[in-house]
Design a protein around this motif. Structure first.
Motif, PDB file in Angstrom:
ATOM      1  N   LYS A   3      41.462  32.407  30.097  1.00 39.22           N
ATOM      2  CA  LYS A   3      42.438  33.493  30.100  1.00 39.22           C
ATOM      3  C   LYS A   3      41.805  34.853  29.868  1.00 39.22           C
ATOM      4  O   LYS A   3      42.463  35.860  29.951  1.00 39.22           O
ATOM      5  CB  LYS A   3      43.493  33.225  29.019  1.00 39.22           C
ATOM      6  N   GLY A   4      40.526  34.882  29.581  1.00 35.06           N
ATOM      7  CA  GLY A   4      39.839  36.131  29.284  1.00 35.06           C
ATOM      8  C   GLY A   4      39.251  36.788  30.516  1.00 35.06           C
ATOM      9  O   GLY A   4      39.492  36.402  31.651  1.00 35.06           O
ATOM     10  N   TRP A   5      38.427  37.792  30.238  1.00 34.55           N
ATOM     11  CA  TRP A   5      37.801  38.579  31.294  1.00 34.55           C
ATOM     12  C   TRP A   5      36.418  38.062  31.679  1.00 34.55           C
ATOM     13  O   TRP A   5      35.820  38.550  32.635  1.00 34.55           O
ATOM     14  CB  TRP A   5      37.656  40.029  30.825  1.00 34.55           C
ATOM     15  N   GLN A   6      35.886  37.082  30.938  1.00 34.85           N
ATOM     16  CA  GLN A   6      34.505  36.672  31.153  1.00 34.85           C
ATOM     17  C   GLN A   6      34.252  36.164  32.567  1.00 34.85           C
ATOM     18  O   GLN A   6      33.319  36.609  33.241  1.00 34.85           O
ATOM     19  CB  GLN A   6      34.080  35.591  30.141  1.00 34.85           C
ATOM     20  N   PRO A   8      36.058  36.424  35.483  1.00 38.45           N
ATOM     21  CA  PRO A   8      36.183  37.419  36.551  1.00 38.45           C
ATOM     22  C   PRO A   8      35.047  38.445  36.548  1.00 38.45           C
ATOM     23  O   PRO A   8      34.575  38.850  37.615  1.00 38.45           O
ATOM     24  CB  PRO A   8      37.523  38.092  36.271  1.00 38.45           C
ATOM     25  N   LEU A   9      34.572  38.844  35.360  1.00 36.01           N
ATOM     26  CA  LEU A   9      33.470  39.804  35.298  1.00 36.01           C
ATOM     27  C   LEU A   9      32.170  39.200  35.832  1.00 36.01           C
ATOM     28  O   LEU A   9      31.424  39.858  36.559  1.00 36.01           O
ATOM     29  CB  LEU A   9      33.269  40.305  33.864  1.00 36.01           C
ATOM     30  N   VAL A  67      34.401  46.381  38.006  1.00 37.12           N
ATOM     31  CA  VAL A  67      35.625  46.402  37.193  1.00 37.12           C
ATOM     32  C   VAL A  67      36.866  46.199  38.056  1.00 37.12           C
ATOM     33  O   VAL A  67      37.757  45.424  37.700  1.00 37.12           O
ATOM     34  CB  VAL A  67      35.718  47.715  36.376  1.00 37.12           C
ATOM     35  N   ALA A  70      36.887  42.542  39.248  1.00 36.25           N
ATOM     36  CA  ALA A  70      37.217  41.652  38.126  1.00 36.25           C
ATOM     37  C   ALA A  70      38.704  41.759  37.781  1.00 36.25           C
ATOM     38  O   ALA A  70      39.353  40.748  37.505  1.00 36.25           O
ATOM     39  CB  ALA A  70      36.367  41.985  36.914  1.00 36.25           C
ATOM     40  N   GLY A  71      39.248  42.966  37.805  1.00 36.58           N
ATOM     41  CA  GLY A  71      40.675  43.139  37.542  1.00 36.58           C
ATOM     42  C   GLY A  71      41.529  42.441  38.583  1.00 36.58           C
ATOM     43  O   GLY A  71      42.528  41.794  38.249  1.00 36.58           O
ATOM     44  N   ARG A  74      41.286  38.697  37.995  1.00 37.94           N
ATOM     45  CA  ARG A  74      42.064  38.280  36.825  1.00 37.94           C
ATOM     46  C   ARG A  74      43.556  38.346  37.106  1.00 37.94           C
ATOM     47  O   ARG A  74      44.309  37.467  36.700  1.00 37.94           O
ATOM     48  CB  ARG A  74      41.729  39.152  35.627  1.00 37.94           C
ATOM     49  N   ARG A  77      44.398  35.479  39.251  1.00 35.83           N
ATOM     50  CA  ARG A  77      43.973  34.205  38.641  1.00 35.83           C
ATOM     51  C   ARG A  77      43.118  33.372  39.603  1.00 35.83           C
ATOM     52  O   ARG A  77      43.243  32.164  39.670  1.00 35.83           O
ATOM     53  CB  ARG A  77      45.161  33.402  38.143  1.00 35.83           C
ATOM     54  N   SER A  79      39.086  32.590  41.337  1.00 33.32           N
ATOM     55  CA  SER A  79      37.672  32.556  41.000  1.00 33.32           C
ATOM     56  C   SER A  79      36.873  32.519  42.286  1.00 33.32           C
ATOM     57  O   SER A  79      37.237  31.836  43.236  1.00 33.32           O
ATOM     58  CB  SER A  79      37.379  31.310  40.156  1.00 33.32           C
TER      59      SER A  79
END
Length: 82
Positions: A3-6, A8-9, A67, A70-71, A74, A77, A79
């Motif tokens: 659920k975090g940003w890791q 996607p970043l 950024v 990644a946004g 996220r 949802r 990958s």
């Protein structure tokens, strides 16, 4: 998927590490109709050559692209690399 940003970043960083230098190679090809890779010892350095201002602008652009990508990943949802 986390659920975090890791994730996607990481996905966005890997994507843009491959795509960003390719954009510079393509721009060089279009502008000069030849590619001079003599100023760069390897592919990645080709995108980060020139003055410190040019290098800083390139790093700024890649940070913005990472950024935003990644946004988007996220938000949807998704990958890129599983």
């Amino acid at each position: 998927m986390t659920k975090g940003w890791q994730r996607p970043l990481v996905d966005a960083t890997i994507l843009w590490m491959g795509v960003f230098p390719a954009i510079f190679v393509f721009a060089e090809l279009v502008a000069r109709r030849s590619i001079d890779l003599s100023g760069a010892r390897y592919y990645w350095a080709f995108a980060f050559r020139g003055s410190w201002l040019n290098i800083g602008m390139s790093l700024g652009y890649i940070a913005i692209f990472v950024v935003l990508t990644a946004g988007l990943l996220r938000l949807t949802r998704k990958s890129l690399f599983t």
